[in-house]
Each structure stands twice: as structure tokens, then as C-alpha cells.
Scaffold this motif. Structure first.
Motif, short mmCIF file in Angstrom:
data_model
loop_
_atom_site.label_atom_id
_atom_site.label_comp_id
_atom_site.label_asym_id
_atom_site.label_seq_id
_atom_site.Cartn_x
_atom_site.Cartn_y
_atom_site.Cartn_z
N ALA A 239 42.70 32.74 37.43
CA ALA A 239 43.45 32.39 36.22
C ALA A 239 43.35 33.51 35.18
O ALA A 239 44.34 33.83 34.49
N VAL A 240 42.17 34.12 35.04
CA VAL A 240 42.00 35.23 34.09
C VAL A 240 42.87 36.41 34.48
O VAL A 240 43.51 37.06 33.63
N TYR A 241 42.90 36.69 35.79
CA TYR A 241 43.74 37.81 36.26
C TYR A 241 45.20 37.58 35.87
O TYR A 241 45.86 38.49 35.33
N PHE A 242 45.73 36.38 36.12
CA PHE A 242 47.13 36.13 35.78
C PHE A 242 47.34 36.10 34.27
O PHE A 242 48.40 36.51 33.77
N GLY A 243 46.35 35.63 33.53
CA GLY A 243 46.47 35.62 32.08
C GLY A 243 46.63 37.02 31.52
O GLY A 243 47.53 37.29 30.70
N PHE A 244 45.76 37.93 31.96
CA PHE A 244 45.86 39.32 31.51
C PHE A 244 47.12 40.00 32.05
O PHE A 244 47.69 40.88 31.40
N SER A 245 47.54 39.58 33.23
CA SER A 245 48.76 40.14 33.80
C SER A 245 49.99 39.75 32.98
O SER A 245 50.89 40.57 32.75
N VAL B 169 55.28 32.78 40.16
CA VAL B 169 54.21 33.32 41.01
C VAL B 169 52.85 32.81 40.56
O VAL B 169 52.02 32.37 41.36
N GLY B 170 52.61 32.88 39.23
CA GLY B 170 51.32 32.43 38.73
C GLY B 170 51.07 30.96 38.98
O GLY B 170 49.98 30.58 39.42
N LEU B 171 52.07 30.13 38.70
CA LEU B 171 51.90 28.69 38.93
C LEU B 171 51.75 28.38 40.42
O LEU B 171 50.92 27.54 40.81
N PHE B 172 52.54 29.05 41.24
CA PHE B 172 52.48 28.82 42.69
C PHE B 172 51.08 29.10 43.23
O PHE B 172 50.51 28.29 43.97
N ILE B 173 50.51 30.24 42.79
CA ILE B 173 49.17 30.61 43.30
C ILE B 173 48.08 29.73 42.68
O ILE B 173 47.15 29.31 43.37
N LEU B 174 48.21 29.42 41.39
CA LEU B 174 47.18 28.60 40.74
C LEU B 174 47.21 27.15 41.23
O LEU B 174 46.17 26.48 41.26
N VAL B 175 48.40 26.66 41.62
CA VAL B 175 48.46 25.32 42.22
C VAL B 175 47.80 25.32 43.58
O VAL B 175 47.12 24.36 43.97
N LEU B 176 47.96 26.43 44.33
CA LEU B 176 47.35 26.52 45.67
C LEU B 176 45.86 26.84 45.62
O LEU B 176 45.15 26.58 46.60
N ALA B 177 45.40 27.42 44.49
CA ALA B 177 43.99 27.86 44.42
C ALA B 177 43.01 26.72 44.69
O ALA B 177 42.10 26.85 45.53
N VAL C 227 46.22 40.83 44.98
CA VAL C 227 44.98 40.67 44.21
C VAL C 227 44.46 39.23 44.32
O VAL C 227 43.27 39.00 44.57
N ALA C 228 45.36 38.27 44.12
CA ALA C 228 44.96 36.86 44.25
C ALA C 228 44.47 36.58 45.66
O ALA C 228 43.45 35.89 45.86
N PHE D 195 48.90 45.33 38.28
CA PHE D 195 48.77 45.68 39.71
C PHE D 195 48.64 44.39 40.51
O PHE D 195 48.38 43.31 39.96
N GLY D 196 48.83 44.55 41.80
CA GLY D 196 48.69 43.41 42.70
C GLY D 196 49.98 42.72 43.04
O GLY D 196 50.00 41.81 43.88
N HIS D 197 51.11 43.14 42.46
CA HIS D 197 52.36 42.40 42.66
C HIS D 197 53.42 43.22 43.40
O HIS D 197 54.60 42.91 43.32
N TYR D 198 53.02 44.29 44.09
CA TYR D 198 53.91 45.11 44.91
C TYR D 198 55.09 45.67 44.10
O TYR D 198 56.22 45.79 44.60
N GLY D 199 54.85 45.98 42.83
CA GLY D 199 55.90 46.54 41.98
C GLY D 199 56.82 45.52 41.34
O GLY D 199 57.64 45.88 40.49
N LEU D 200 56.69 44.26 41.74
CA LEU D 200 57.50 43.21 41.14
C LEU D 200 56.73 42.56 39.99
O LEU D 200 55.49 42.56 39.97
N GLU D 201 57.45 41.96 39.08
CA GLU D 201 56.81 41.35 37.93
C GLU D 201 56.12 40.05 38.32
O GLU D 201 56.63 39.27 39.12
#
Length: 589
Positions: free
Chosen positions: A265-271, A289-297, A164-165, A278-284
């Protein structure tokens, strides 16, 4: 400026960039390496925060991660420094090349063409406009590749973790270059108008600065001040127009970048609160994950934002390139150039149905037919506007011509002009002296002049008479436009320079104008001695200097109306009228 013109100028700029290909590839390679280190840095930072916040790990147990993070930050800084340096070197190489092209073109066109525009215009072309291209080669061109490479690397790192990200990034990324191009469509035109305003202001200011004495003496200071204010205001308005477009472009880029990061950020907040699963291939979706992607965003969008920031650099370079390309592609209707060597030792000059042309092909003088034999002393005589200067410029190769003009049976348009100029010793009525020492102005900074040769020419030109009284002698500094020297002293330096050239063809253009009697006597004595066994062409209004000439060429309104010896011509015709006019003036005085 139409789009086709912009594309052709952008293509020309990219063609020039090939000279700096090695440095450009180095800059891109270092940026790519920095992007790989960025992913590792984001992973380490996310791991540290996840351990401290979620797993409650002791901070001392994470020392290796902290140490690795510090190393990665230092390596990225080093890559950044190397990228900036490589980009600068690429721009420097291309700028030097373009500057050489312009200077070579100026030399090819010659002074007759250069004098058609104010000096400040040429200064702006050679200096400011070329410098404005630096960021295009150093920043914009590498950024075009970087803005594709780094986001691609980040997407490759993100998609396996959260699709999703990755999809948000992939969908929103094209919006930035789209709006960047939309906002910057008029930037090239704005920059072109800005450079034209700068050229006008530079030329106007420089010419008024040179003529400050005349302006003050004729009480035109206030009028010229108002004109300068008007020119400055025009340049200010053009500059603000460019800046306005640049700021609008930056604001648009910042808005869409912030919006895209906010959506992520909103997507990860609601997640995290369980509203989106959804968007995490069945993994939590963990904090890692959130910090890794938001740091790269922000880093994902940063290359695109930088490209948008540098987009005005592209427009700026295109605006600067327009006048440069136009100048480099400009050609006179007739061009004097070739590669034939003119045989030296003696010089014979023949003109047959010669028509001297302006760089645009307008006839300035002619048709003219005459012959100057080897070893002759010939005088070219005529009132102001008779065409003498045009003829001299043609002989020097500075103006094109029709008909025939041969030097030792070599047609001048087919001759090697640099080789021809080495055979000419020239003394003009307003000698051009440069900032430097007297020795520099005589030798023109040549290191091949021996002390004995220097002593000979200063003695023969009577320069040693006044440099012996100076504190630093020949190392005395001369100001721009011959300041710190009298007219007679400057003229003697010009004679010394001509003696050092030791040419086979001497061209003397009013060599005694504005001189006092002593300086005139000394200069004429040195010139008589120097030109004894050479071919000499003298331009003069002084009737008393013409009696020793072997041939007189009398010009009027661009035509050769009389030619012959002094005694024959003084009996009738235009030359006889000129003598009567001079005699009447002397009698009235």
C-alpha cells in the motif's frame, strides 16, 4: 517427540488420506476455480471504483459490471461450499477407515488385552482421537495444495501489470510458512501430552462413574472428587498449552501478513503522488491497477494464513496418531490366529503341555495336559486365582499359549477364531446386557431369528415366565449393565442367548452365582436339557453341581493337580479338602 517420529506419523496420516483422494482433488479443484473467479472479481471491483472515482462514470452505465460482480460472488460462494463439503467427505472416509482398523485390532486382541486399560481410555482412542484427525484430512491436506496454487495464480495475474508488487509478494510469502513452522515446532508434543491427559481423565472419570455406588457406600466421595479435580486440572493445563501455541502462531501470521500488505500500500501511495516511478513497465500506475493489486493482496496471503492456522491441526493429528499407530502396531509376544475351519457336529478338546500366556508373554497357567471327549460334561474346579479364567480365555482364543491346544485335531492358533466362536454357547456369571429391548439382547440385533425360534428359546430358558408380566413383553427396554432387571432375569436372558447360538461346545462359567433358589433351579433345568448331547465345560465352586459330570479338572496356582471322576477324587487330595471345607461351612451355618 523427535522429528523422525513426527515425520513417520505425518507419512502414516498421508498414507491413510489416499482413501479420500477423489474428494481431496475435488476440494483442490474447486479452490483453484475460486481463485480464478477471485481475479475476475478483483478486476470488476477495481474497474467499478476506477470508473466511479476517476472517470466519473454514471453508476447506471456500470450495471453489467455490478451484475457480473454479483454472479462472481455467488459462484465463489458455491465453490467455497463445495470445497468444504468435499473436504469433509474426505475426512469422513478416512476416519471411518481408521476406526475400522482400531475395532478390528480390538477384536483381534480380544477382551483379555482390552481389560488391561480403563474403558474410558478405549473410548477416547476410538472416538475423540479419531475425530481430532478430521480437520487434518478435511482442511490441512487440501490447504497444502491450495496455498501453492492460489498465490501462484495471483502472481501470474500481477507480474504483467506491476513487477514491484509481484516482487514484494514473492519475497514476503516464504516468511509466513517459515515462522509458522518455527512457532509450531513444539505443537505436536503439546498435543500428544494433551491426548494422554484426555485418555487419563476419560478412563478415570468413566471408571469412577461406574463405581459410584461403591464410592458413596465407602464414604470416598470427597477423596475421589479431589483426584478428579487433579486430573481435570492436568487436562486443562495441557489444553491451554495447545491453545497458547495456536494463538501465538496466528498472531505471528497476522503480523507478517499485515506488514506485507502495508508495504504494498505504501508503494502505491508514493507511486500515485509521483515519488516512486518504477515497477509499471513504463505505463502509469492507475487507480485500477492499485485497487486490483490491493484487493488481491489479502487474498494472496490468505491461503498461507489458513495453512498457518491449520498447522496446529497437523500437530493435533500427529499427537492423536501417535497412540493410534502405537496401538495398531502393537502385537502380543504370541498371537492366536489362523484360517483353518474346525469340523463341527461334535467337539473334542485336547491340551498337551499347554502354557497359557498373557498378551505380553508372561505364563499365567500351565503346563496343563487333559482331554475333553466329544459329548462329555467336564467341570473345571479351583479356588480364585487358580488359573481357570486364563485357561478359558485360551480356549476361546483370547489369550496366546505355548504347547498344544487342539479342537477336533485342529491346533487353535491355526484355527479360524470367528468360525470357532460360532460353535460355542457361552453363559457367564455376570451376563453382559446392552441398552435395548429384551429381544435385542437375546438375538443381539440379528434379523434372521424367526418368531417360532424366539418363542422356543424364551420358553426353554424360562424367560417367558417374567416377560409375560411386562407391559411390552420381549420389547421391554433393558438399561445398561442389566438395569431394570433382576440378576436372575438377566441370567435367564443369557441362557436364551446361548440356546439361540445352539453351539456344539457349551461353556458355563459359574452360571448360578448370586441367584436365588428359584432362579437357580430354573436355569439349571434349562441348561441340563440344552447340553444333553453336547460337549460341556462347567466352571463352578458348587460341589453339588459336580456329581453329574463325567470328568473333573482340579486346578491350583495355575497347575492341574487332579483329574478324574467325582467319586474317585473326593477320597483324597485337594478336591477332598475342598469338600471338607464346604461341609464345615454348612455345619457352622
Amino acid at each position: 517427540m523427535d522429528k523422525e517420529k513426527q515425520r513417520s506419523l505425518a507419512l502414516w496420516l498421508k498414507e491413510q488420506s489416499k482413501l479420500g483422494t477423489t474428494w481431496l482433488l475435488t476440494a483442490i479443484g474447486l479452490a483453484f476455480m475460486s481463485s480464478l473467479l477471485l481475479i475476475v472479481q478483483a478486476a470488476l471491483l477495481a474497474n467499478i471504483l476506477h470508473g466511479l472515482i476517476i472517470e466519473q462514470t454514471n453508476k447506471y452505465d456500470l450495471w453489467l459490471s455490478f451484475f457480473s460482480l454479483a454472479i462472481i460472488v455467488c459462484l465463489r460462494a458455491l465453490c467455497r461450499w463445495g470445497k468444504e463439503l468435499a473436504g469433509y467427505r474426505a475426512g469422513e472416509m478416512v476416519r471411518l477407515h481408521i476406526r475400522h482398523l482400531i475395532l478390528d485390532k480390538l477384536q483381534l486382541l480380544g477382551p483379555a488385552t482390552i481389560q488391561g486399560k480403563p474403558s474410558g481410555t478405549w473410548a477416547s482412542l476410538v472416538l475423540e482421537q479419531i475425530e481430532e484427525m478430521q480437520d487434518f484430512f478435511a482442511l490441512y491436506l487440501p490447504q497444502m495444495a491450495i496455498s501453492v496454487l492460489i498465490p501462484s495464480v495471483i502472481l501470474i495475474a500481477i507480474f504483467p501489470i506491476n513487477w514491484v508488487a509481484g516482487l514484494i509478494f514473492l519475497i514476503t510469502a516464504p516468511l509466513i510458512p517459515f515462522f509458522m513452522a518455527l512457532v509450531g515446532m513444539g505443537a505436536a508434543d503439546a498435543n500428544r501430552r494433551n491426548f494422554k491427559a484426555l485418555q487419563h481423565l476419560s478412563g478415570y472419570f468413566y471408571d469412577r462413574l461406574r463405581g459410584l455406588t461403591t464410592i458413596r457406600l465407602f464414604d470416598q466421595v470427597e477423596a475421589e472428587r479431589k483426584n478428579l479435580i487433579i486430573a481435570s486440572e492436568g487436562f486443562r493445563q495441557r489444553t491451554m498449552e495447545v491453545l497458547r501455541l495456536a494463538f501465538i502462531s496466528s498472531a505471528v501470521l497476522e503480523f507478517f501478513t499485515a506488514l506485507s500488505i502495508a508495504v504494498t500500500a505504501v508503494y502505491f501511495g508514493f507511486s500515485f503522488i509521483g515519488k516512486l516511478n518504477f515497477g509499471h513497465y513504463g505505463l502509469e500506475n492507475t487507480l485500477f491497477v492499485g485497487l486490483f493489486i490491493l484487493v488481491l493482496a489479502p487474498e494472496f496471503y490468505q491461503p498461507l494464513r489458513d495453512l498457518g492456522t491449520y498447522y496446529h491441526v497437523r500437530a493435533q493429528a500427529i499427537g492423536a496418531a501417535e497412540s493410534i499407530v502405537h496401538f495398531l502396531e502393537s502385537k502380543p509376544a504370541y498371537q492366536t490366529s489362523g484360517n483353518k475351519k474346525i469340523p463341527s457336529k461334535t467337539i473334542e478338546l485336547k491340551a498337551s503341555k499347554l502354557e497359557v500366556l498373557s498378551p505380553d508373554g508372561v505364563v499365567l497357567a500351565g503346563p496343563l495336559s487333559f482331554t475333553i471327549h466329544a459329548g462329555q460334561k467336564v467341570a473345571l474346579v479351583g479356588e480364585s486365582g487358580a488359573g481357570k479364567t486364563s485357561l478359558i480365555n485360551a480356549i476361546l482364543g483370547f489369550l496366546p499359549y505355548r504347547g498344544s491346544l487342539t479342537i477336533n485335531n485342529v491346533e487353535l492358533r491355526k484355527a479360524d477364531l470367528s468360525h470357532w466362536h460360532k460353535q460355542i454357547s457361552w453363559v457367564g456369571q455376570n451376563p453382559q446386557l446392552f441398552y435395548g429391548t429384551i429381544k435385542d439382547n437375546i438375538c443381539l440385533r440379528s434379523s434372521r431369528v424367526t418368531e417360532d425360534r424366539m418363542h422356543y428359546v424364551t420358553k426353554a430358558s424360562y424367560v417367558n415366565e417374567f416377560i409375560s408380566r411386562l407391559e411390552h413383553g420381549s420389547l421391554h427396554h433393558v438399561g445398561d449393565k442389566s438395569s431394570r432387571l433382576s440378576v436372575g432375569q438377566a441370567q435367564r436372558i443369557a441362557v436364551a442367548r446361548a440356546l439361540l447360538q445352539d453351539g456344539y461346545f457349551w461353556l458355563l462359567d459359574e452360571p448360578t452365582t448370586s441367584l436365588d433358589a428359584t432362579s437357580e433351579r430354573l436355569i439349571m433345568a434349562s441348561l441340563e436339557h440344552a447340553t444333553q448331547d453336547t460337549t460341556t465345560l462347567l466352571i463352578s465352586h458348587r460341589i453339588d453341581l459336580l456329581g453329574t459330570c463325567d470328568l473333573l479338572l482340579i486346578m491350583e496356582k495355575g497347575k492341574l493337580v487332579q483329574q478324574g471322576k467325582f467319586e474317585a477324587l473326593r477320597q483324597k487330595g485337594l478336591f477332598a479338602e475342598m469338600i471338607k471345607t464346604v461341609d464345615k461351612r454348612n455345619f457352622d451355618a
